[in-house]
Scaffold this active site. Structure first.
Site, mmCIF file in Angstrom:
data_model
loop_
_atom_site.group_PDB
_atom_site.id
_atom_site.type_symbol
_atom_site.label_atom_id
_atom_site.label_comp_id
_atom_site.label_asym_id
_atom_site.label_seq_id
_atom_site.Cartn_x
_atom_site.Cartn_y
_atom_site.Cartn_z
ATOM 1 N N CYS B 50 -10.895 -13.051 7.183
ATOM 2 C CA CYS B 50 -11.053 -11.721 6.581
ATOM 3 C C CYS B 50 -11.956 -11.773 5.347
ATOM 4 O O CYS B 50 -12.472 -10.745 4.917
ATOM 5 C CB CYS B 50 -9.702 -11.119 6.233
ATOM 6 S SG CYS B 50 -8.655 -12.199 5.297
ATOM 7 N N GLN B 118 -3.651 -20.842 3.595
ATOM 8 C CA GLN B 118 -3.938 -20.413 4.959
ATOM 9 C C GLN B 118 -5.312 -20.877 5.435
ATOM 10 O O GLN B 118 -5.514 -21.129 6.626
ATOM 11 C CB GLN B 118 -3.862 -18.892 5.010
ATOM 12 C CG GLN B 118 -3.680 -18.325 6.383
ATOM 13 C CD GLN B 118 -3.751 -16.803 6.366
ATOM 14 O OE1 GLN B 118 -4.057 -16.190 5.355
ATOM 15 N NE2 GLN B 118 -3.491 -16.203 7.494
ATOM 16 N N GLY B 194 3.835 2.486 3.237
ATOM 17 C CA GLY B 194 2.413 2.185 3.078
ATOM 18 C C GLY B 194 2.099 0.712 3.244
ATOM 19 O O GLY B 194 2.922 -0.087 3.703
ATOM 20 N N MET B 196 1.606 -1.672 1.016
ATOM 21 C CA MET B 196 2.385 -2.604 0.189
ATOM 22 C C MET B 196 3.745 -2.854 0.828
ATOM 23 O O MET B 196 4.234 -3.989 0.832
ATOM 24 C CB MET B 196 2.545 -2.026 -1.228
ATOM 25 C CG MET B 196 3.204 -2.962 -2.200
ATOM 26 S SD MET B 196 2.299 -4.485 -2.502
ATOM 27 C CE MET B 196 1.505 -4.130 -4.067
#
Lengths: 308, 423
Positions: B50, B118, B194, B196
């Protein structure tokens, strides 16, 4: 194996003190090998401690037939139980700083045992009975349990306070979770109540038996019996309160219960020592008080009393 | 041996640009296949996350692999974008810089959140995908294995990965764990649905949380979130009942006023029987009135409380940067030295073969001229020829090894020319 007889109180007391100092350094800096060092030192101390108690017991059994036949030995036994608990905590919760709380109690017990000395010993003829053994052992383990409860209760209050004040967590050490501390304290409260209850009841039974066979008995209004009964009743009320009233199981209430139990225990122990419980022959019904027996093991054991 | 990288990352480009250059696993496979068809003598690995898309290409020489511009054009074409649209956002590295960059990426020193673990698994995954095509890739194998080794060394010798730096991970992994021993038997209430909330629930689920209840003004959004985490939905009107039953609350609404007031809490407080309550108020403005935090057994943490811990941990990681950088420098230098030595291997081999050939020809001619020679004499003559070759080659080979330490190739090039060894 003669070298085992050279193991003295200093051997294991010093090990525990070194372990405590190493645990303290965890608060200040990381050190990859420290964990192994602490384990090594504690296990060495535990080995020395166990050996000392075993040899003491062997010699006493050969001589007077008593298992830990003095308040001194009793303190060392309680310290040994706390070390067993500490080893279990290190295995289950290795990242936590429980050693900073448990080890000082261990060191204090060893200090108390050393200070009391073997002179305050239990009269062998009276003490060498099954019910006296049950009485002594259940009170010993019950005491260790109350002390552990005190340790966890203190940790709970400290951790709860830190979280309430939103203090940043340490990167180096951490407390066990509040949930774990609460559940463990509850369990210890239950166990200590049962054990101290057994101790009290067996003590009463000893008195009843002694009365029947014409030995000296403690009067029922003896301060030790009264204070023991109060301690037991307090623990029982705490336990029932904890079981029946659900909010009592939550949060700080459990911690306060076990802390108060510890305070009661300290007072109880002071009364026991002051009254010379178990180290003096109690009054015979209508007769004079017999003299306390001489110290049983001081001259027999090579490492019985620390020099200086 | 040549190694080149082109790509874009969060350092140079926005998320909109990176999105256009992103590859999923199937797209990566097709890309690699196509690249090998176009440049069969190259080695290639494509890393797409990403925060970055990077194309690693390697080859024995410049002639056998695409140029940097060709790589950029190939990438743009594969993504269906014009080269001019992405040109300004691409970076390029070659040889030592490329090696250093890969090592930094694998060790999470180039990540948006330094020390996030990661990336190493993503690097390994990218390498594995390339290896699955069964094309020979000795250089990329060597450099990627070295990168993994460097990442592990940084992880073990520094504390750059220690301590969490994202708000949800700190909230759950640090603070919730200080209160609860386990989360699988706790009721978790989520107020708001949402991004979060989604991110926080991932961490809670990762820590064992199972029983989720989602409450949101818009029921559809609550249903979507609840379905994602196998949770339940409750009506907004039942909020106070849900607060009474919850052990852990994550609140992330966009409300301009608190959704849980002190008065509301006091009404349900008795029903909670003083069970500990951990509230993560991640909303801005706050969803819970601050005075609720003073209530018995309530641990109320806001985004500011967690942000402080985040910043503390980030600073701690940055403090580890010099140590990590030193490891990076050492490993890069070591790798380049090894590479230099390996690159000289074929030339040294050819030189030895050439010398052996000359020796064999001359020895054969001598034996024919001499005629009858007893075995002992023959053996002595062969041994002499062998010693001559070794003594002649020893000084230049030692000089080559010394040059390998410096990473230069001057002597190697001279040797190739002097002895006409070819490339």
């Amino acid at each position: 194996m003669n070298w085992l007889y050279g193991i003295s109180i200093t051997c294991f007391a010093a090990s525990y003190l070194v372990a405590f100092c190493l645990e303290l350094t965890r608060v200040f800096f990381r050190a990859p090998l420290r964990k192994y060092l602490i384990n090594g030192v504690i296990l060495a101390g535990f080995f020395a401690h166990t050996t000392y108690l075993v040899l003491q017991t062997q010699m006493q059994l050969a001589g007077t037939g008593l298992f830990m036949g003095s308040w001194s030995g009793w303190c060392f036994g309680a310290a040994w139980l706390l070390i067993v608990a500490y080893l279990w905590i290190r295995y289950r919760q290795p990242q936590t700083l429980s050693g900073l709380f448990v080890l000082p109690m261990v060191i204090c017990l060893i200090g108390a045992g050393t200070w009391l000395g073997p002179e305050l010993s239990f009269p062998s003829a009276r003490a060498r009975t099954v019910w006296n053994a049950v009485h002594g052992l259940s009170l010993l383990v019950g005491t260790a349990t109350v002390i552990l409860g005190f340790v966890f209760g203190t940790m709970y209050l400290l951790q709860s306070s830190r979280l309430k004040k939103k203090r940043p967590p340490s990167r180096l050490v951490r407390y066990p979770s509040l949930e774990w501390l609460q559940e463990t304290s509850e369990m210890l409260l239950l166990v200590s109540t049962v054990l101290l209850g057994v101790g009290l009841l067996s003590g009463i039974l000893v008195n009843v038996i002694n009365q029947k066979i014409g030995r000296g008995v403690l009067p029922w209004n003896d301060p030790v019996i009264i204070s023991s009964a109060i301690l037991f009743v307090w623990l029982l009320i705490s336990l029932l309160f904890n079981l029946v009233y659900r909010p009592a199981r939550q949060g700080r209430k459990v911690a306060y219960l076990v802390l108060t139990s510890f305070l009661f225990l300290v007072v109880e122990f002071a009364i026991v020592l002051y009254a010379g419980h178990a180290t003096r022959e109690p009054e015979l019904q209508g007769r004079g008080v017999t003299e306390a027996p001489a110290a049983l093991c001081a001259s027999q054991l090579p490492a019985c009393r620390e020099a200086g | 041996m040549i190694l080149k990288i082109i790509g874009c990352s969060h350092h140079q480009s926005s998320v909109e640009v990176r999105e256009r250059l992103a590859f999923n696993p199937q797209q990566t496979f097709r890309f690699l296949r196509k690249f090998y068809d176009a440049y069969p003598q190259s080695e290639v690995v494509l890393l797409s996350t990403c925060n970055r898309t990077e194309l690693y290409a390697a080859g024995q020489s410049h002639d056998l692999m695409p140029s940097t511009e060709e790589m950029e054009l190939f990438l743009a074409d594969s993504c269906g974008v014009q080269h001019s649209e992405i040109n300004d956002f691409l970076f390029e590295h070659a040889n030592e810089q490329a090696v250093r960059h890969l090592f930094a990426v694998a060790a999470s020193l180039d990540s948006m959140v330094i020390g996030e673990a990661q990336i190493l698994s993503q690097v390994k995954q990218a390498y594995r995908q390339a290896a699955d095509l069964n094309q020979p890739m000795p250089l990329t194998h060597h450099v990627f294995q070295a990168a993994i080794r460097v990442a592990k060394r940084v992880a073990s010798e520094t504390e750059i990965h220690v301590n969490r730096v994202s708000i949800p991970s700190i909230a759950v992994g640090v603070f919730a764990r200080q209160i609860f021993e386990r989360l699988d038997n706790k009721q978790i209430l989520v107020i708001g649905a949402g991004k979060m909330a989604d991110e926080t629930l991932k961490y809670i689920q990762g820590e064992g949380g199972r029983d989720f209840v989602v409450v949101n003004r818009t029921r559809e959004a609550a249903v979507r979130l609840a379905e994602k985490f196998n949770g339940r939905v409750a009506d907004w009107d039942a909020l106070s009942d849900q607060v009474q039953n919850a052990d852990l609350i994550v609140s992330t609404t966009g409300a301009s006023q608190p959704v849980v007031s002190l008065q509301m809490y006091q009404q349900i407080e008795r029903g909670r029987l003083q069970r500990p309550l951990f509230v993560l108020d991640l909303a801005m403005p706050r969803d819970f009135e601050p005075s609720i935090g003073e209530c018995l057994n309530v641990y109320l943490y806001t985004i500011d409380d967690l942000q402080q811990e985040c910043d503390r941990n980030r600073n701690a990681r940055v403090g580890e940067w010099p140590k990590a950088q030193k490891i990076l420098d050492q490993e890069t230098e070591r790798f380049m030295r090894e590479l230099s030595l390996r690159s000289k291997g074929p030339t040294i081999q050819r030189l030895k073969q050439q010398a052996q050939q000359i020796k064999d020809i001359e020895l054969d001619r001598l034996m024919k001229r001499l005629g009858e020679v007893n075995p002992q004499q023959q053996k002595e003559i062969e041994a002499s020829f062998h010693r001559i070759i070794n003594k002649l080659l020893h000084p230049p080979l030692e000089s080559l090894k010394d040059e390998a330490e410096t990473g230069t190739t001057g002597l190697l090039d001279a040797l190739k020319k002097l002895f006409q060894l070819g490339d």
